[in-house]
Motif scaffolding. Sequence first.
Motif, PDB file in Angstrom:
ATOM      1  N   TYR A 182       0.528  -1.321  -0.492  1.00 28.35           N
ATOM      2  CA  TYR A 182       0.161   0.446  -0.273  1.00 28.35           C
ATOM      3  C   TYR A 182       0.318   1.396   0.009  1.00 28.35           C
ATOM      4  O   TYR A 182       1.777   1.178   0.639  1.00 28.35           O
ATOM      5  CB  TYR A 182      -1.297   0.198   1.434  1.00 28.35           C
TER       6      TYR A 182
ATOM      7  N   CYS B 147      -0.313   8.078  -3.043  1.00 30.10           N
ATOM      8  CA  CYS B 147       0.000   8.734  -4.776  1.00 30.10           C
ATOM      9  C   CYS B 147       0.997  10.466  -3.931  1.00 30.10           C
ATOM     10  O   CYS B 147      -0.318  11.208  -3.225  1.00 30.10           O
ATOM     11  CB  CYS B 147      -1.111   8.815  -5.665  1.00 30.10           C
TER      12      CYS B 147
ATOM     13  N   PHE C 195      -2.922   4.187  -3.240  1.00 32.78           N
ATOM     14  CA  PHE C 195      -2.405   2.906  -4.839  1.00 32.78           C
ATOM     15  C   PHE C 195      -1.832   1.787  -3.994  1.00 32.78           C
ATOM     16  O   PHE C 195      -1.220   2.003  -2.825  1.00 32.78           O
ATOM     17  CB  PHE C 195      -1.805   3.425  -6.490  1.00 32.78           C
ATOM     18  N   TYR C 196      -2.556   0.889  -4.380  1.00 31.82           N
ATOM     19  CA  TYR C 196      -2.105  -0.698  -3.985  1.00 31.82           C
ATOM     20  C   TYR C 196      -1.965  -1.964  -5.032  1.00 31.82           C
ATOM     21  O   TYR C 196      -3.532  -1.724  -5.745  1.00 31.82           O
ATOM     22  CB  TYR C 196      -3.246  -0.648  -2.319  1.00 31.82           C
TER      23      TYR C 196
ATOM     24  N   GLN D 102       4.634   5.067  -8.844  1.00 31.08           N
ATOM     25  CA  GLN D 102       4.294   3.538  -8.860  1.00 31.08           C
ATOM     26  C   GLN D 102       5.321   2.862 -10.146  1.00 31.08           C
ATOM     27  O   GLN D 102       6.293   2.864 -10.048  1.00 31.08           O
ATOM     28  CB  GLN D 102       2.949   3.338 -10.191  1.00 31.08           C
TER      29      GLN D 102
ATOM     30  N   ALA E 264      -1.149  -2.116  -9.570  1.00 34.63           N
ATOM     31  CA  ALA E 264      -1.652  -1.259  -8.744  1.00 34.63           C
ATOM     32  C   ALA E 264      -2.942  -0.567  -9.199  1.00 34.63           C
ATOM     33  O   ALA E 264      -3.126  -0.383 -11.129  1.00 34.63           O
ATOM     34  CB  ALA E 264      -0.381  -0.333  -8.605  1.00 34.63           C
ATOM     35  N   ARG E 265      -4.026  -0.467  -8.466  1.00 39.01           N
ATOM     36  CA  ARG E 265      -5.178   0.122  -8.382  1.00 39.01           C
ATOM     37  C   ARG E 265      -5.158   1.427  -8.121  1.00 39.01           C
ATOM     38  O   ARG E 265      -4.466   1.623  -6.588  1.00 39.01           O
ATOM     39  CB  ARG E 265      -6.532  -0.191  -7.802  1.00 39.01           C
ATOM     40  N   HIS E 266      -5.171   2.930  -8.756  1.00 41.20           N
ATOM     41  CA  HIS E 266      -4.915   4.291  -7.601  1.00 41.20           C
ATOM     42  C   HIS E 266      -6.551   4.545  -7.731  1.00 41.20           C
ATOM     43  O   HIS E 266      -7.259   4.657  -9.124  1.00 41.20           O
ATOM     44  CB  HIS E 266      -4.205   5.268  -8.669  1.00 41.20           C
TER      45      HIS E 266
ATOM     46  N   CYS F  40      -7.100   7.874  -7.166  1.00 43.60           N
ATOM     47  CA  CYS F  40      -7.224   9.071  -7.681  1.00 43.60           C
ATOM     48  C   CYS F  40      -7.667   9.171  -9.124  1.00 43.60           C
ATOM     49  O   CYS F  40      -7.690   9.951  -9.787  1.00 43.60           O
ATOM     50  CB  CYS F  40      -5.652   9.354  -7.598  1.00 43.60           C
TER      51      CYS F  40
ATOM     52  N   THR G 234      -2.530  -0.723 -13.359  1.00 44.65           N
ATOM     53  CA  THR G 234      -1.454   0.008 -13.940  1.00 44.65           C
ATOM     54  C   THR G 234      -0.337  -1.004 -13.646  1.00 44.65           C
ATOM     55  O   THR G 234       0.094  -0.834 -12.547  1.00 44.65           O
ATOM     56  CB  THR G 234      -1.288   1.267 -13.266  1.00 44.65           C
TER      57      THR G 234
END
Length: 206
Positions: A91, A94, A101-102, A135, A161-163, A165, A178
């Motif tokens: 984790y 950003c 983001f994680y 990232q 990862a999922r962000h 934002c 991403t």
Amino acid sequence: MRPELLRKSKASAPASEEELIKRLAPHVEAILDQLGVDRSDPNLQDTPRRVAAMFLEMFHGLKEGAEPSVTVFPNEERYSAMVMERDIPFYSMCAHHLVPFYGHAHIAYIPGKHIVGLSKIPRILEFYAKRPQIQERLTEQVADYLWQRLEPLGVMVVIEARHLCMEMRGVKKPGTLTVTSAIRGAFENAKVREEFLGFLNRSQKW
């Protein structure tokens, strides 16, 4: 190591966690006040302090020095095949919006002179993740650390990862993944990368 976006502070005794919380909490109060939030709500009574403590936890990588301290060992067995740890959860926050983001990191190296304890690889990832981060830089920092400290034949790092934002604001595209990668040494060879990707794509059958 690649440059950090960190401010160099003057030499002084480090503040205690309690002191830092006391310094940060009024700034959280000011943000809530500017947003017109009614801080008399019982649910918000201790929110500034909780947020301050949370930021200290999320950014603890900033106070641990220039880089993680990890002990390496001589590769006395001359092991030369790939060592890979996949699906390491992480984790981070950003640096652009200070929202999480994680995801998961997949990290591999081919030993040269040194090896490292398996538990240390997630620790390296954790160190660089716990700070305002992007990232792309996180991926490069983990690869650079292993490349320089272990002197391996090769290093490869892939982060998925999922962000939030992107998911909570802006384009609002939930579920977008991403993927970033960093390659050093032997992994520049297509056949070695294919072995990495083979391990990565192999379903778990334990």
